[in-house]
Design an enzyme around this catalytic site. Structure first.
Site, short mmCIF file in Angstrom:
data_model
loop_
_atom_site.label_atom_id
_atom_site.label_comp_id
_atom_site.label_asym_id
_atom_site.label_seq_id
_atom_site.Cartn_x
_atom_site.Cartn_y
_atom_site.Cartn_z
N GLY A 1 4.21 1.65 -0.83
CA GLY A 1 5.01 1.76 -2.04
C GLY A 1 4.19 1.90 -3.30
O GLY A 1 4.52 2.68 -4.20
N LEU B 1 0.81 -1.21 0.00
CA LEU B 1 0.00 0.00 0.00
C LEU B 1 0.84 1.26 0.00
O LEU B 1 0.56 2.21 -0.75
CB LEU B 1 -0.94 0.00 1.20
CG LEU B 1 -2.22 -0.82 1.03
CD1 LEU B 1 -3.07 -0.75 2.28
CD2 LEU B 1 -3.03 -0.32 -0.17
N HIS C 1 2.58 -9.25 15.24
CA HIS C 1 1.77 -8.80 14.11
C HIS C 1 2.37 -7.63 13.35
O HIS C 1 2.43 -7.63 12.12
CB HIS C 1 0.38 -8.41 14.62
CG HIS C 1 -0.53 -7.85 13.57
ND1 HIS C 1 -0.89 -8.56 12.45
CD2 HIS C 1 -1.16 -6.66 13.48
CE1 HIS C 1 -1.70 -7.83 11.70
NE2 HIS C 1 -1.87 -6.67 12.29
N ARG D 1 -4.60 -3.09 21.54
CA ARG D 1 -4.07 -4.43 21.32
C ARG D 1 -3.08 -4.86 22.40
O ARG D 1 -3.07 -6.02 22.81
CB ARG D 1 -3.41 -4.50 19.94
CG ARG D 1 -4.42 -4.39 18.82
CD ARG D 1 -3.76 -4.30 17.47
NE ARG D 1 -4.77 -4.31 16.41
CZ ARG D 1 -4.49 -4.19 15.12
NH1 ARG D 1 -3.25 -4.05 14.73
NH2 ARG D 1 -5.46 -4.21 14.22
N SER E 1 -9.20 -10.82 12.26
CA SER E 1 -9.27 -9.36 12.28
C SER E 1 -9.78 -8.81 13.61
O SER E 1 -10.69 -9.36 14.24
CB SER E 1 -10.21 -8.89 11.16
OG SER E 1 -10.51 -7.52 11.32
#
Length: 667
Positions: free
Chosen positions: A46, A44, A430, A338, A285
């Site tokens: 680059g 995304l 992650h 998180r 997710s």
């Protein structure tokens, strides 16, 4: 060596970016045609940067090790992308997105960069809608939103459970338009193995054609690294198996400072490890935490019975379940950040309440959401006195519409139906908040070398909020770098093409060739994966979710010894002048073996707990992170001097003028 200066503009926070764009130098369209830019990585960040730079008129070369940019790991970002548009009318704003991001990162990010990120976030959504990204919409036609961890509003735009893939297709389409125009030359199945500096400036790269094995020289007036994060230093992570640190590490060894390597995110909702046979982990997710409730049994004997297969989770009543996030953090519940959710899960499992055979899993349960949605659907459809079975059926349809592909993926991997029995989840590596240090213009300490997206030390501080990775990657690529790189390139309008037959290119290619030949000519007896797995276990056990001084010192020693053994004992079949996947892997693991030591060194020096960096010595009585703002409110930027052990620490102090720094609380 560039100057270690953040170059943050002066003036009010809300005006910094606008004033900066008005003040920096530009390159006119006619001159852009004479300037070359290399972009390494076509995810995304680059992909969006390459497409935008080419649209502006620059000549762009892109490099990706996959056979297509569509395979970039960005597609795995399922849940959504944040933006401060306030479509929900729930009190969101640019300032609130800025505040949530700084707070979520435990006050370890650069204030000016984060505010700019919030400012341009709305533009990203407009851009992607124009590209045809199929964002979900609510009944009135506006784009729909859902909530993610660490916030009290709904600002996450999504395309079912495929947001990253759809956004990447948008960027890829924009790239293809420029490839068709001849403004982008795409080098797929090529890997950058070193950067070339001429007179101290980044002027090109040495790349290996992964199909033929040939080394190639490519020159440019600037080099942009957008190659993602380094989570695979742990071996098992949610990253694609090919994700690596090589491009970032090569520029680090040539003068780019590496910042906050110990700031690595452990994601709370991953499918648990099932055995030593695994090569990667799968992310569920975070969007699932909107409707899923996380729990473990209240009684240890129930947890033991479930682990032994003598009891099913559906047999436990509500009173027998401990919804521990809702209990400990009532204000945010299951949507705490998180790092908080991950540590809470580890604490419950360490205490003996884990629910899978290894004792390292908790439940993510959708039964309440299914019944809630079912009742709402029955009311909407005017169904009188529906049975529980009918309510459940209606609820499942709603949940399937929102999360269907995620449920399907879970069932394929675990062989359990998550509509009928709770999912099992456990934290896993992650995302990496640390990375190459960059200034406000996204330039590294190497003039002419830029780092964007997850490759840089980013805007996320010590912890990234969910759905902010896509936001940062696209913000950097579409709306920040295309402006700021012009300030540097404006000095190159008379430079002309950069030749590749110089002594600097000769030296860089020779260095790369010797390294590759050393690997294939090594007469070792052990595979690359052998070393990678050992490194991963050291990292997870001693530099993972919880760290302490003793373990970190042991890790530094063990990684150094493992690296020495690697260069003596690694066996790489084949040769350099052919397609050789094991050689590719060997080079990347060699870099991980150096990064791992710096990672542990950074974690050892930071004697505090903040965000994803949790030192057991620095915690409150309730087990929460205890920051030391007086001594550690800075970005730790490391300069390479020959060995990770000898890296020199540079500190960028973090000043918060527009936000009150306080202890994070999600209670």
């Amino acid at each position: 060596m560039g100057i270690f200066e953040s170059n943050t503009p002066k003036g009010p926070l809300a005006e910094k970016w606008t004033n900066h764009k008005n003040a920096i130098d530009l390159v006119n369209p006619a001159n852009k045609r004479n300037i070359d830019v290399i972009v390494v990585g076509t995810g995304l960040a680059g992909g969006s940067a390459a497409a935008t730079l080419a649209e502006l008129g620059y000549n762009v070369k892109t490099f990706c090790y996959q056979d297509s940019p569509r395979r970039a790991h960005s597609i795995a970002a399922q849940g959504g992308i944040n933006a401060a548009k306030n479509y929900q009318g729930d009190g969101d704003s640019i300032y609130r997105l800025f505040y949530d991001t700084v707070k979520g990162g435990d006050y370890r990010s650069r204030e000016s960069n984060v505010y700019r990120l919030a400012q341009v976030s709305g533009n990203i959504i407009d851009q992607c809608v124009a590209q045809g990204v199929p964002f979900a919409r609510e009944y009135g036609g506006l784009l729909d939103n859902r909530s993610f961890g660490g916030v009290l509003v709904s600002r996450t735009f999504y395309a079912k459970g495929q947001t990253g893939q759809q956004l990447l297709l948008g960027a890829y389409s924009a790239m293809n338009r420029q490839i068709n125009r001849g403004k982008i030359k795409a080098y797929n199945r090529h890997e950058m193995l070193d950067i070339v500096k001429v007179d101290g400036k980044a002027r090109g790269i040495i790349a290996r054609n992964l199909v033929t094995g040939e080394l190639e020289r490519h020159s440019a007036h600037a080099v942009v690294v957008a190659s993602g994060g380094y989570g695979n230093v742990f071996f098992l992570s949610t990253n694609a198996m090919g994700s690596n640190v090589t491009a970032s590490w090569k520029i680090h060894k040539k003068g780019a400072y590496f910042a906050n390597p110990c700031f690595t995110q452990i994601h709370p909702t991953c499918i648990p490890v099932s055995g030593d046979h695994q090569s990667k982990l799968t992310l569920m997710s975070e969007s699932l935490r909107n409707d899923g409730r996380i729990w473990v049994p209240k009684k240890k004997e129930d947890a033991e019975a479930i682990r032994a297969g003598k009891k099913k989770p559906t047999e436990l009543s509500e009173e027998e379940r401990d919804y521990y996030l809702e209990r400990r953090y009532p204000a945010f519940g299951n949507l705490v950040p998180r790092d908080v959710a991950s540590r809470a899960a580890k604490e419950r499992c360490d205490a003996g309440f884990g629910v899978n055979k290894t004792g390292e899993a908790v439940y993510l349960d959708f039964s309440s959401a299914i019944m809630r949605y079912g009742k709402e659907a029955a009311t909407t459809q005017k169904i009188d006195n529906p049975s529980d079975a009918r309510i459940k059926q209606l609820g499942k349809q709603v949940v399937e519409a929102k999360y269907g592909n995620l449920f399907q993926m879970y069932e394929k991997i675990v062989d359990q139906n998550p509509y009928e029995t709770p999912m099992m989840i456990y934290p896993a590596v992650h995302y990496t908040m640390g990375g190459v240090w960059v200034d406000y213009n996204l330039q590294t300490t190497i003039p002419g070398c830029y780092a964007i997206g997850e490759a840089n030390f980013s805007d996320h501080g010590a912890n990234r909020l969910g759905a902010s990775a896509l936001m940062q990657g696209l913000a950097d690529g579409y709306f920040v770098l295309p402006y700021t790189i012009g300030d540097y390139l404006s000095n190159d309008i008379r430079t002309g093409a950069i030749p590749t037959d110089s002594a600097e290119f000769d030296a860089a290619e020779t260095e790369v060739r010797e390294r590759l030949e050393k690997l294939v000519n090594n007469k070792g007896t052990k595979s690359v994966d052998h070393f990678h797995k050992i490194l991963g276990k050291i990292m997870w056990n001693k530099v993972g979710m919880a760290r302490n001084a003793t373990g970190l010192k042991e890790a530094i020693t063990e990684i150094k010894e493992l690296r020495e053994e690697f260069w003596k004992e690694v066996k790489v079949p084949g040769n350099t002048m052919e397609m050789n996947a094991e050689l590719e892997k060997a080079g990347r693991v060699a870099d991980f073996l150096e990064l791992g030591e710096l990672f542990a060194k950074d974690a050892l020096h930071r004697e505090e707990s903040c965000g994803g960096h949790f030192r057991e010595e620095y915690q409150t009585e309730e087990g929460e992170a205890m920051r030391d703002d007086e001594n550690f409110m800075y970005v730790a930027a490391w300069e390479y001097t020959g060995n990770p052990a000898d890296a020199i620490l540079h500190k960028e102090d973090l000043d918060y003028e527009n936000i009150q720094v306080k202890t994070r609380s999600y209670k």
